[in-house]
Design a protein around this motif. Structure first.
Motif, mmCIF file in Angstrom:
data_model
loop_
_atom_site.group_PDB
_atom_site.id
_atom_site.type_symbol
_atom_site.label_atom_id
_atom_site.label_comp_id
_atom_site.label_asym_id
_atom_site.label_seq_id
_atom_site.Cartn_x
_atom_site.Cartn_y
_atom_site.Cartn_z
ATOM 1 N N SER A 176 24.553 70.358 10.650
ATOM 2 C CA SER A 176 23.862 71.000 9.528
ATOM 3 C C SER A 176 24.701 70.999 8.244
ATOM 4 C CB SER A 176 23.483 72.437 9.897
ATOM 5 O OG SER A 176 24.642 73.229 10.075
ATOM 6 N N SER A 177 25.896 70.416 8.310
ATOM 7 C CA SER A 177 26.782 70.390 7.147
ATOM 8 C C SER A 177 26.361 69.298 6.166
ATOM 9 C CB SER A 177 28.225 70.133 7.580
ATOM 10 O OG SER A 177 28.713 71.223 8.317
ATOM 11 N N PRO A 178 26.473 69.572 4.866
ATOM 12 C CA PRO A 178 26.185 68.534 3.872
ATOM 13 C C PRO A 178 27.083 67.317 4.095
ATOM 14 C CG PRO A 178 26.429 70.667 2.806
ATOM 15 C CD PRO A 178 26.856 70.838 4.239
ATOM 16 N N GLY A 179 26.493 66.147 4.051
ATOM 17 C CA GLY A 179 27.236 64.910 4.203
ATOM 18 C C GLY A 179 27.364 64.396 5.621
ATOM 19 N N PHE A 180 26.917 65.174 6.613
ATOM 20 C CA PHE A 180 26.975 64.715 8.003
ATOM 21 C C PHE A 180 26.003 63.555 8.196
ATOM 22 C CE2 PHE A 180 25.130 64.631 12.237
ATOM 23 C CZ PHE A 180 26.251 64.529 13.025
#
Length: 161
Positions: free
Chosen positions: A40-44
């Motif tokens: 759910s992290s940005p950029g994953f």
């Protein structure tokens, strides 16, 4: 961030005991939460998974205690934010409780967008880093390299004089 390249990341470790041992319980109990946080992290972009929702069953060299963590991110800042400024850091700080000490356990490298790195490729990057130190082929957070552009580097005007 480059539109043509993503950042691949590997870290490996040898558990101090089998994954179902009480010594490893806190690590095992947090895997789903930490993996969901990554996703759910940005950029994953992607992460390696075995039969479960993690890679703990993907033993390296037939050693069930030697396990990989392999993922792909859009760029270095995205991975850095997840690793050092999210809930992931609380488990990472406890690494010595769960894993044997190990040199050269992490490497970063650029992959073309859409490329899914293999464990074998990741182990090659670790070996490159160990043999040659940080290079554009394999590096660390402390010594980052930009994504390849495929274009020759133009010398500065004063370098030509």
């Amino acid at each position: 961030m480059s539109a043509k390249f993503h950042l691949a990341e590997v870290n490996v470790g040898r558990l101090r005991a089998p994954i179902d041992h009480p010594m490893i319980k806190d690590f095992a109990d947090n895997l789903d939460r930490i993996n969901a946080l990554a996703e759910s992290s940005p950029g994953f972009v992607w992460r390696l998974k075995g039969d479960g929702n993690n890679a703990t069953d993907l033993a390296i060299d037939g050693d069930p205690l030697f396990i990989p963590n392999l993922s792909v991110w859009e760029d270095i800042p995205s991975l850095g934010a997840y690793v050092y400024r999210s809930g992931h850091v609380e488990i990472m700080r406890r690494r010595k409780e769960f894993f044997e000490p190990m040199d050269h356990a992490m490497a970063l490298w650029w992959v073309p967008v859409g490329h899914v790195p293999t464990v074998e490729e990741a182990l090659e990057k670790l070996a490159l880093l160990k043999a040659h130190g940080p290079t554009p082929a394999a590096f660390l957070f402390k010594t980052p390299f930009p994504p390849p552009t495929g274009e020759p580097v133009q010398p500065e005007l004063d370098e030509c004089a």
